[in-house]
Motif scaffolding. Structure first.
Motif, mmCIF file in Angstrom:
data_model
loop_
_atom_site.group_PDB
_atom_site.id
_atom_site.type_symbol
_atom_site.label_atom_id
_atom_site.label_comp_id
_atom_site.label_asym_id
_atom_site.label_seq_id
_atom_site.Cartn_x
_atom_site.Cartn_y
_atom_site.Cartn_z
ATOM 1 N N LYS A 7 21.383 39.028 27.288
ATOM 2 C CA LYS A 7 22.250 37.854 27.123
ATOM 3 C C LYS A 7 22.697 37.649 25.690
ATOM 4 C CE LYS A 7 19.766 35.899 30.883
ATOM 5 N NZ LYS A 7 20.645 36.676 31.772
ATOM 6 N N SER A 32 29.252 37.024 23.783
ATOM 7 C CA SER A 32 30.123 36.755 24.933
ATOM 8 C C SER A 32 30.715 38.063 25.426
ATOM 9 C CB SER A 32 31.296 35.870 24.527
ATOM 10 O OG SER A 32 30.917 34.557 24.465
ATOM 11 N N PHE A 66 14.861 35.996 26.544
ATOM 12 C CA PHE A 66 14.213 34.922 27.300
ATOM 13 C C PHE A 66 13.562 33.876 26.414
ATOM 14 C CE2 PHE A 66 14.700 38.193 30.387
ATOM 15 C CZ PHE A 66 15.009 37.486 31.521
ATOM 16 N N ARG A 67 13.782 32.649 26.842
ATOM 17 C CA ARG A 67 13.147 31.532 26.176
ATOM 18 C C ARG A 67 11.921 31.199 27.016
ATOM 19 N NH1 ARG A 67 14.333 25.913 25.628
ATOM 20 N NH2 ARG A 67 15.401 25.890 27.628
ATOM 21 N N THR A 117 6.029 24.242 31.409
ATOM 22 C CA THR A 117 6.433 23.329 32.472
ATOM 23 C C THR A 117 5.365 22.275 32.741
ATOM 24 O OG1 THR A 117 5.440 24.673 34.194
ATOM 25 C CG2 THR A 117 7.690 25.210 33.578
ATOM 26 N N ASP A 130 13.609 33.082 35.450
ATOM 27 C CA ASP A 130 14.989 32.853 35.876
ATOM 28 C C ASP A 130 15.851 33.786 35.034
ATOM 29 O OD1 ASP A 130 17.569 32.033 36.238
ATOM 30 O OD2 ASP A 130 17.115 29.895 36.220
ATOM 31 N N VAL A 188 18.945 34.768 35.386
ATOM 32 C CA VAL A 188 20.326 34.335 35.137
ATOM 33 C C VAL A 188 20.396 33.379 33.948
ATOM 34 C CG1 VAL A 188 22.322 33.182 36.143
ATOM 35 C CG2 VAL A 188 20.967 34.762 37.523
ATOM 36 N N ASN A 189 19.462 32.437 33.883
ATOM 37 C CA ASN A 189 19.468 31.477 32.771
ATOM 38 C C ASN A 189 18.622 31.920 31.578
ATOM 39 O OD1 ASN A 189 21.209 29.416 33.789
ATOM 40 N ND2 ASN A 189 19.609 28.983 35.293
ATOM 41 N N GLY A 190 17.973 33.077 31.707
ATOM 42 C CA GLY A 190 17.208 33.612 30.577
ATOM 43 C C GLY A 190 15.988 32.787 30.211
ATOM 44 N N GLU A 191 15.253 32.332 31.218
ATOM 45 C CA GLU A 191 14.070 31.524 30.910
ATOM 46 C C GLU A 191 12.850 32.017 31.680
ATOM 47 O OE1 GLU A 191 15.477 27.509 31.789
ATOM 48 O OE2 GLU A 191 15.966 27.232 29.664
ATOM 49 N N TYR A 233 9.252 30.469 32.790
ATOM 50 C CA TYR A 233 8.501 29.222 32.862
ATOM 51 C C TYR A 233 7.020 29.556 32.943
ATOM 52 C CZ TYR A 233 13.189 27.996 34.315
ATOM 53 O OH TYR A 233 14.539 27.868 34.359
ATOM 54 N N HIS A 256 16.621 40.865 40.498
ATOM 55 C CA HIS A 256 17.611 39.841 40.885
ATOM 56 C C HIS A 256 18.912 40.499 41.316
ATOM 57 C CE1 HIS A 256 18.367 40.962 36.786
ATOM 58 N NE2 HIS A 256 19.530 40.375 36.812
#
Ligand code: ZN
Length: 312
Positions: A131, A134, A249-250, A254, A269, A271-274, A276, A304
């Motif tokens: 990610k 752009s 990834f962040r 949680t 996740d 897609v969102n680069g996270e 948890y 995914h």
């Protein structure tokens, strides 16, 4: 003597300079120290943003209008051609030729433009995974090649499907190949590809940076933070290549988030680069190593993207 007219930076040049700054500040790409050169459109072509040469130079068209994040993507793309060894004879398509009874030699045989396309797809997939910047390409097209694990396999797939290199929309030079020098593969008789070594080191170092950031995030208590940190550090030393994935990834704890309270231990996740993690899980360092590897590998193995409608 006439005083030289003061050169003004155009808006396009400023965007390009900002894009270069984004790559330089990135923990992975900033480490590589690869030469970039800003050139006028007459050098590359009007609609050609960038090209990279086998000699390790990246040419950037200062007359092109791209956002800084798009430039960052373009520059990283060019850097990765060098770092993945895309100009190297031993990595390019060919066949083993029998020299003597015991000796074989790798002889290159390939279509240079199609090889460029295979490398573009591989690089684009990597950038989508981490990610970065752009994307200036249609990334949904990449799913067609998600099962091929290497540039060589993508190349074979392109040959098998009889795809023309004119259909290459994945590079940084518009309709033209973005790699200069593919027709003369590089051979390292006495040394090795310095970019590949530097990249491996940069990956390890970028993982360290991600770990530091994750460790500084609020909410993870001191004892658990250091356990997570040690688990992630273990990856730096043992599996530096996972670092490329880790940078994208962040780590989100949680502990108090009701919306994520079904995360018993950890989830990813892509897609969102996270990722948890539940710090209340009370895992040991060995267990966190296992959990982190598990989540990074879901991303790395593209689970995914390869779901194909199966129940997640
Ligand atoms: Zn390319």
């Amino acid at each position: 003597m006439k005083k030289k007219k003061e050169e003004k930076i155009t808006p396009n040049e400023q965007q390009l300079l900002d894009g270069i700054a984004i790559t330089q500040e990135h923990p992975l790409f900033g480490y590589l120290r690869i030469n970039t050169e800003m050139v006028p459109k007459s050098r590359l072509g009007k609609n050609v943003p960038a090209k990279v040469s086998s000699l390790g130079r990246i040419y950037l068209n200062k007359d092109c209008d791209r956002t800084p994040k798009e430039w960052a993507y373009i520059i990283a793309h060019c850097m990765l051609h060098l770092c993945f060894g895309h100009f190297d004879a031993e990595r390019m398509p060919g066949y083993w030729q029998q020299i003597t009874e015991k000796q074989q030699k790798w002889v290159n045989k390939y279509d240079a433009e199609l090889w460029n396309m295979a490398c573009d797809i591989y690089v684009s997939r990597f950038l989508a995974d981490i990610k970065f910047g752009s994307a200036c390409i249609d990334t949904t097209q990449l799913a067609n090649f998600s099962s091929a694990s290497s540039e060589m396999k993508i190349y074979d797939q392109l040959v098998e499907l009889n795809i023309s290199p004119d259909r290459n929309f994945f590079g940084t030079a518009g309709e033209f190949p973005d790699m200069i020098g593919t027709e003369s593969p590089l051979e390292y008789r006495y040394g090795k590809n310095e970019y590949i070594s530097r990249f491996a080191y940069a990956l390890a170092s970028s993982v360290r940076s991600v770990i530091n950031k994750a460790g500084a995030s609020k909410g993870i208590t001191g004892k658990r933070k250091s356990t997570m940190e040690k688990a992630a550090e273990w990856f730096v030393n043992h599996y530096p290549l996972l670092g490329g994935i880790a940078t994208g990834f962040r780590i989100v704890e949680t502990f108090n988030r009701n919306d994520l309270n079904d995360v018993e231990i950890a989830a990813v996740d892509v897609v969102n680069g996270e990722i948890y993690v539940n710090p209340a899980a009370g895992l040991t360092i060995e267990e966190w190593k296992f959990v982190l590897a598990h989540e990074y590998l879901h991303a790395g193995l593209q689970h995914h993207a390869r779901r194909n409608g199966r129940d997640h």
